[in-house]
Design a protein around this motif. Structure first.
Motif, PDB file in Angstrom:
ATOM      1  N   THR A 277      -0.163  34.837 -17.953  1.00 15.74           N
ATOM      2  CA  THR A 277       0.713  34.938 -19.120  1.00 15.74           C
ATOM      3  C   THR A 277       2.117  35.392 -18.733  1.00 15.74           C
ATOM      4  OG1 THR A 277      -0.117  37.184 -19.525  1.00 15.74           O
ATOM      5  CG2 THR A 277      -1.185  35.376 -20.719  1.00 15.74           C
TER       6      THR A 277
ATOM      7  N   GLN B 264       8.279  27.962 -18.684  1.00 13.99           N
ATOM      8  CA  GLN B 264       7.373  26.974 -19.267  1.00 13.99           C
ATOM      9  C   GLN B 264       8.241  25.824 -19.767  1.00 13.99           C
ATOM     10  OE1 GLN B 264       4.145  28.378 -21.942  1.00 13.99           O
ATOM     11  NE2 GLN B 264       5.041  27.030 -23.474  1.00 13.99           N
TER      12      GLN B 264
ATOM     13  N   ASN C 262       7.391  17.926 -24.660  1.00 12.64           N
ATOM     14  CA  ASN C 262       6.783  19.083 -25.322  1.00 12.64           C
ATOM     15  C   ASN C 262       6.213  18.737 -26.701  1.00 12.64           C
ATOM     16  OD1 ASN C 262       6.340  22.050 -25.280  1.00 12.64           O
ATOM     17  ND2 ASN C 262       7.667  22.008 -27.084  1.00 12.64           N
TER      18      ASN C 262
ATOM     19  N   GLU D 282       2.426  23.896 -28.346  1.00 14.66           N
ATOM     20  CA  GLU D 282       3.204  25.028 -27.831  1.00 14.66           C
ATOM     21  C   GLU D 282       2.979  26.273 -28.687  1.00 14.66           C
ATOM     22  OE1 GLU D 282       7.874  26.242 -26.960  1.00 14.66           O
ATOM     23  OE2 GLU D 282       7.395  24.601 -28.324  1.00 14.66           O
ATOM     24  N   LEU D 283       2.989  26.108 -30.005  1.00 17.38           N
ATOM     25  CA  LEU D 283       2.819  27.251 -30.904  1.00 17.38           C
ATOM     26  C   LEU D 283       1.410  27.833 -30.809  1.00 17.38           C
ATOM     27  CD1 LEU D 283       3.658  29.156 -33.142  1.00 17.38           C
ATOM     28  CD2 LEU D 283       3.254  27.316 -34.800  1.00 17.38           C
TER      29      LEU D 283
ATOM     30  N   THR E 191      -0.840  27.612 -28.397  1.00 11.87           N
ATOM     31  CA  THR E 191      -1.117  28.255 -27.113  1.00 11.87           C
ATOM     32  C   THR E 191      -0.307  29.534 -26.949  1.00 11.87           C
ATOM     33  OG1 THR E 191       0.502  26.791 -26.038  1.00 11.87           O
ATOM     34  CG2 THR E 191      -1.817  26.142 -25.938  1.00 11.87           C
ATOM     35  N   ARG E 192       0.874  29.585 -27.549  1.00 16.14           N
ATOM     36  CA  ARG E 192       1.652  30.831 -27.483  1.00 16.14           C
ATOM     37  C   ARG E 192       0.911  31.962 -28.169  1.00 16.14           C
ATOM     38  NH1 ARG E 192       4.955  33.113 -31.064  1.00 16.14           N
ATOM     39  NH2 ARG E 192       5.487  31.232 -32.252  1.00 16.14           N
TER      40      ARG E 192
ATOM     41  N   ARG F 133      -2.080  33.009 -25.976  1.00 14.16           N
ATOM     42  CA  ARG F 133      -1.686  33.715 -24.756  1.00 14.16           C
ATOM     43  C   ARG F 133      -1.075  35.081 -25.059  1.00 14.16           C
ATOM     44  NH1 ARG F 133      -1.129  31.071 -19.960  1.00 14.16           N
ATOM     45  NH2 ARG F 133       1.066  31.572 -19.590  1.00 14.16           N
ATOM     46  N   GLU F 134      -0.442  35.221 -26.224  1.00 16.15           N
ATOM     47  CA  GLU F 134       0.011  36.550 -26.667  1.00 16.15           C
ATOM     48  C   GLU F 134      -1.191  37.481 -26.838  1.00 16.15           C
ATOM     49  OE1 GLU F 134       3.911  35.466 -29.465  1.00 16.15           O
ATOM     50  OE2 GLU F 134       2.042  36.141 -30.369  1.00 16.15           O
TER      51      GLU F 134
ATOM     52  N   GLN G 206       5.628  34.912 -35.580  1.00 21.31           N
ATOM     53  CA  GLN G 206       6.193  35.769 -34.543  1.00 21.31           C
ATOM     54  C   GLN G 206       5.248  36.932 -34.231  1.00 21.31           C
ATOM     55  OE1 GLN G 206       9.127  35.041 -33.064  1.00 21.31           O
ATOM     56  NE2 GLN G 206       8.959  36.742 -31.636  1.00 21.31           N
TER      57      GLN G 206
END
Length: 305
Positions: free
Chosen positions: A84, A92, A215, A220-221, A223-224, A227-228, A279
């Motif tokens: 991460t 990325q 992308n 992307e959202l 997996t973000r 991973r957060e 967020q």
């Protein structure tokens, strides 16, 4: 003259499939490319479980070094293998549209999952899969399974195990998914499982611009968020953690869990919020688990590993 983008990849069949996929997409956009394959430490050391090697990003570190040294320009990874925290200077560049996120159980003979109530032996090299399997089947024995996809399938055939757990996407991508399998819809996948990511050097504006065209915003959202959740829970320690986020009707639906190594303890969370409020969503979900006993469980895991 536009430069040739050197695409770094591991040399396994699956890694090469992923690299060729990125190469084909960049070529269609008019970019010149070439593949550069390297062998990672994780591919070379096959007689120890991954968590015993004590190396963060064992499958990505060699390519990170190649990028920093200027041997390759970008690197293609299975995103679930990527730490991460990326090395300084590496970004990325793109997350490609996500494939299947599920785990599957490849079994031998005529057995199905329903027949596994009795004691038996299954194989996996993943702490997450092992813990979740033992949570559901505490009488079972789980043995370590290492190697690339082809090697692991051969080991299943050569041993007297009931079967082994694989990522569905990996087997599908190289047309190796056998008929004798069950989708483990109860197993929470690894964060970013089924997703491919392109890493790029921060200072390389040419490659950053090229990769950005590949992308997928939803992937992307999702997996973000996953991973957060992983980063907040782990704190640098390997642990049995599952996380999956999906976007539906402008909301992110998240399911995450932390398990003890033996699978006896499970701490999970399921929440949904509007995409516009995403967020730090993954980190906030992780914090709720940490504040509900997760910190103590993580300390226990660190001592046991």
């Amino acid at each position: 003259m536009a430069k040739t983008i050197r695409i770094g990849t591991r040399d396994s069949e699956l890694a090469l499939w992923q690299a060729h996929t990125v190469q084909d997409q960049l070529n269609k956009l008019g970019y010149k490319t070439e593949l550069v394959s390297v062998k990672s430490t994780g591919d070379l050391i096959l007689d120890k479980p991954l968590y015993e090697l004590g190396i963060t990003g064992i499958f990505t570190k060699t390519l990170d070094v190649a990028m920093i040294n200027g041997t390759v320009d970008i690197a293609v990874h299975s995103m679930k293998d990527v730490p991460t925290q990326l090395p300084k200077g590496i970004l990325q560049g793109a997350v490609l549209p996500r494939a299947a996120q599920e785990d599957i159980f490849v079994f031998k003979g005529e057995k199905t999952e329903a027949a596994f109530e009795d004691a038996t032996t299954i194989a996996t090299g993943s702490l997450r899969r092992k813990a979740q399997w033992l949570h559901k089947y505490p009488k079972h024995q789980v043995v370590d399974l290492r190697g690339n996809v082809n090697t692991r399938l051969q080991k299943v055939a050569d041993n007297d195990w009931a079967g082994a757990i694989f990522a569905k996407a990996g087997l599908e991508r190289i047309n190796l998914k056998p008929e004798n399998h069950i989708v483990l819809d109860w197993m929470i996948p690894a964060p970013a499982q089924g997703a491919m990511v392109i890493a790029v050097m921060q200072e390389d504006s040419f490659c950053r611009e090229a990769c950005a065209k590949l992308n997928d915003k939803n992937a992307e959202l999702a997996t973000r968020v996953e991973r957060e959740f992983l980063r907040k829970l782990e704190g640098g320690c390997t642990a049995p953690i599952g996380a999956y986020a999906k976007i539906k009707d402008e909301h992110i639906h998240f399911h995450g869990a932390l398990f003890s190594l033996d699978g006896s303890q499970k701490m999970e969370i399921e929440e949904a919020i509007p995409v516009r409020e995403s967020q730090d969503f993954g980190a906030l979900c992780a914090l709720k688990i940490l504040e509900s006993g997760g910190r103590e469980l993580m300390e226990t895991i660190k001592k046991e590993l």
